[in-house]
Write an enzyme that holds these catalytic residues in place. Structure first.
Site, PDB file in Angstrom:
ATOM      1  N   SER A   2     118.730  38.013 -15.379  1.00  0.00           N
ATOM      2  CA  SER A   2     118.553  38.012 -13.918  1.00  0.00           C
ATOM      3  C   SER A   2     118.958  36.645 -13.364  1.00  0.00           C
ATOM      4  CB  SER A   2     117.083  38.282 -13.582  1.00  0.00           C
ATOM      5  OG  SER A   2     116.290  37.175 -13.980  1.00  0.00           O
ATOM      6  N   ASP A   8     121.599  41.314 -14.252  1.00  0.00           N
ATOM      7  CA  ASP A   8     120.614  42.215 -13.649  1.00  0.00           C
ATOM      8  C   ASP A   8     120.425  41.830 -12.175  1.00  0.00           C
ATOM      9  OD1 ASP A   8     118.680  44.218 -13.685  1.00  0.00           O
ATOM     10  OD2 ASP A   8     117.073  42.854 -14.294  1.00  0.00           O
ATOM     11  N   GLU A  53     123.787  50.248  -6.903  1.00  0.00           N
ATOM     12  CA  GLU A  53     122.475  50.859  -6.658  1.00  0.00           C
ATOM     13  C   GLU A  53     122.414  51.528  -5.297  1.00  0.00           C
ATOM     14  OE1 GLU A  53     118.919  48.786  -7.857  1.00  0.00           O
ATOM     15  OE2 GLU A  53     117.697  49.765  -6.326  1.00  0.00           O
ATOM     16  N   HIS A  86     109.435  48.030  -9.999  1.00  0.00           N
ATOM     17  CA  HIS A  86     109.400  46.840 -10.847  1.00  0.00           C
ATOM     18  C   HIS A  86     107.970  46.313 -11.015  1.00  0.00           C
ATOM     19  CE1 HIS A  86     113.732  46.588  -9.510  1.00  0.00           C
ATOM     20  NE2 HIS A  86     113.821  46.525 -10.828  1.00  0.00           N
ATOM     21  N   SER A  94     109.248  50.149 -17.347  1.00  0.00           N
ATOM     22  CA  SER A  94     108.251  49.749 -18.346  1.00  0.00           C
ATOM     23  C   SER A  94     107.075  50.721 -18.341  1.00  0.00           C
ATOM     24  CB  SER A  94     107.739  48.331 -18.052  1.00  0.00           C
ATOM     25  OG  SER A  94     108.656  47.374 -18.546  1.00  0.00           O
ATOM     26  N   ASN A 153     115.915  50.227 -18.022  1.00  0.00           N
ATOM     27  CA  ASN A 153     115.624  48.792 -17.919  1.00  0.00           C
ATOM     28  C   ASN A 153     114.167  48.472 -18.243  1.00  0.00           C
ATOM     29  OD1 ASN A 153     118.201  48.623 -16.934  1.00  0.00           O
ATOM     30  ND2 ASN A 153     117.640  47.567 -15.048  1.00  0.00           N
ATOM     31  N   ASP A 190     111.576  45.115 -18.734  1.00  0.00           N
ATOM     32  CA  ASP A 190     111.268  43.691 -18.714  1.00  0.00           C
ATOM     33  C   ASP A 190     109.750  43.465 -18.796  1.00  0.00           C
ATOM     34  OD1 ASP A 190     111.236  40.984 -18.480  1.00  0.00           O
ATOM     35  OD2 ASP A 190     112.088  40.881 -16.481  1.00  0.00           O
TER      36      ASP A 190
END
Ligand code: G3H
Ligand code: 13P
Ligand code: ZN
Length: 311
Positions: free
Chosen positions: A50, A82, A134, A180, A216, A256, A258
């Site tokens: 990122s 990212d 996106e 996120h 996640s 993805n 993180d």
């Protein structure tokens, strides 16, 4: 084995009904934990960086760490930017050896998003680099962006064909209810992803790779270790693994992750300090942090993404 693009990875993942794990990297222990796990199960990998990671570690350090991991493991690895927010950061990463970039124009109007994404695609494709765009907005917090729930919005399937054909992007990140960070749903709220939107997009873009951000699972075991050892992460909730498995079998080719890495590493370090209050050598407490990342990533690759044995 050199750094590779995601093109071939996505083609095989789409046809094989699995997804590639895209893991965020910020330092040596994270790179080692992820790549050692992938080498153990022979999984192709995307390591993503990122703007915040570049600020923290510097582009050149991350690049050299990834090159070292490729030499060490012999794995095909794609190096991806990212959430690139403008043309300049994408250009800097392309010029600096990345094989893939994301231009995140999702905060702009549809027309401005197309214009910006197309500009990046033209520069990237001339240099053999692939581009992720996106459409739709995820809620949640990143270093440089904080999108409130009211400002988030699902991807509109009726826009995807025009966006892809006018920009020439190689993959598309969509918003179907992931977000996120470690607090994706409210306590008591039933975790839900809009698989109907995904199916509609899949039908409109046959064979085209879709990307899932904010994926996640926020594994309760790690949250518990953190909270038992001085942390305070009340109500951390992620995406259930069975939903990610379902996504991986569909047109979703890149998932993805993180926050799960951060939680795994923090759990290892916090427990180590609680059990060894006299320790102050970073090698002592970073070792269990790195080991947790390795265990977490191996489990994801095998049990969630289904990409083990594909490298
Ligand atoms: O989607 C965001 C990633 O988790 C990167 O987060 O901007 O804090 O490095 P960061
Ligand atoms: P998580 O916060 O769910 O790990 O999402 C990471 C991500 O989408 C990086 O782009
Ligand atoms: Zn993201």
């Amino acid at each position: 084995m050199a750094i590779v693009t995601s093109k071939e990875m996505f083609k095989k993942a789409y046809e094989g009904g699995y997804a590639i794990g895209a893991f965020n990297v910020n330092n040596m222990e994270i790179v080692q934990g992820i790549t050692e796990a992938a080498a153990e199960v022979r999984a192709p990998l995307i390591l993503q960086v990122s703007a915040g990671a570049r600020k923290y570690a510097k582009h050149v350090y991350l690049m050299k760490l990834i090159e070292a991991a490729i030499e060490d493991t012999g794995l095909p690895i794609c190096v991806h930017l990212d959430h690139g927010e403008d043309f300049e950061v994408c250009k800097s990463c392309i010029d600096g050896g990345f094989t893939s970039v994301m231009i995140d124009g999702s905060k702009h109007s549809f027309e401005d998003n197309i214009k910006l994404t197309k500009q990046v695609v033209e520069y990237a494709h001339d240099r053999g680099v692939t581009v992720e765009g996106e459409l739709g907005r995820l809620a949640g917090v990143e270093d440089d962006v904080n999108v409130s729930e009211e400002d988030s919005s699902y991807t509109r399937p009726e826009e995807v064909e025009e966006f892809v054909s006018r920009t020439g992007v190689d993959s598309l990140a969509i918003a179907i209810g992931t977000s996120h960070g470690a607090f994706k749903f409210k306590p008591g709220q039933k975790p839900e992803l809009r698989f109907d939107i995904l199916k509609d997009i899949e039908r409109r873009l046959p064979g085209f790779p879709i990307v899932l951000h904010g994926a996640s699972s926020v594994i309760p075991e790690y949250v518990e270790i953190i909270n038992k050892n001085g942390g305070n992460l009340a109500d951390a909730i992620g995406i259930p693994e069975e939903m990610l498995r379902e996504a991986a079998r569909s047109a979703v080719c890149k998932i993805n992750i993180d926050s799960d890495l951060r939680l795994a590493m923090t759990a290892g370090i916090r427990r180590h300090f609680a059990e060894n209050p006299t320790h102050f050598d970073p090698r002592q407490y970073l070792t269990p942090g790195r080991a947790n990342i390795r265990a977490l990533v191996k489990a994801k690759l095998v049990n969630v993404l289904g990409c083990d044995g594909k490298a």
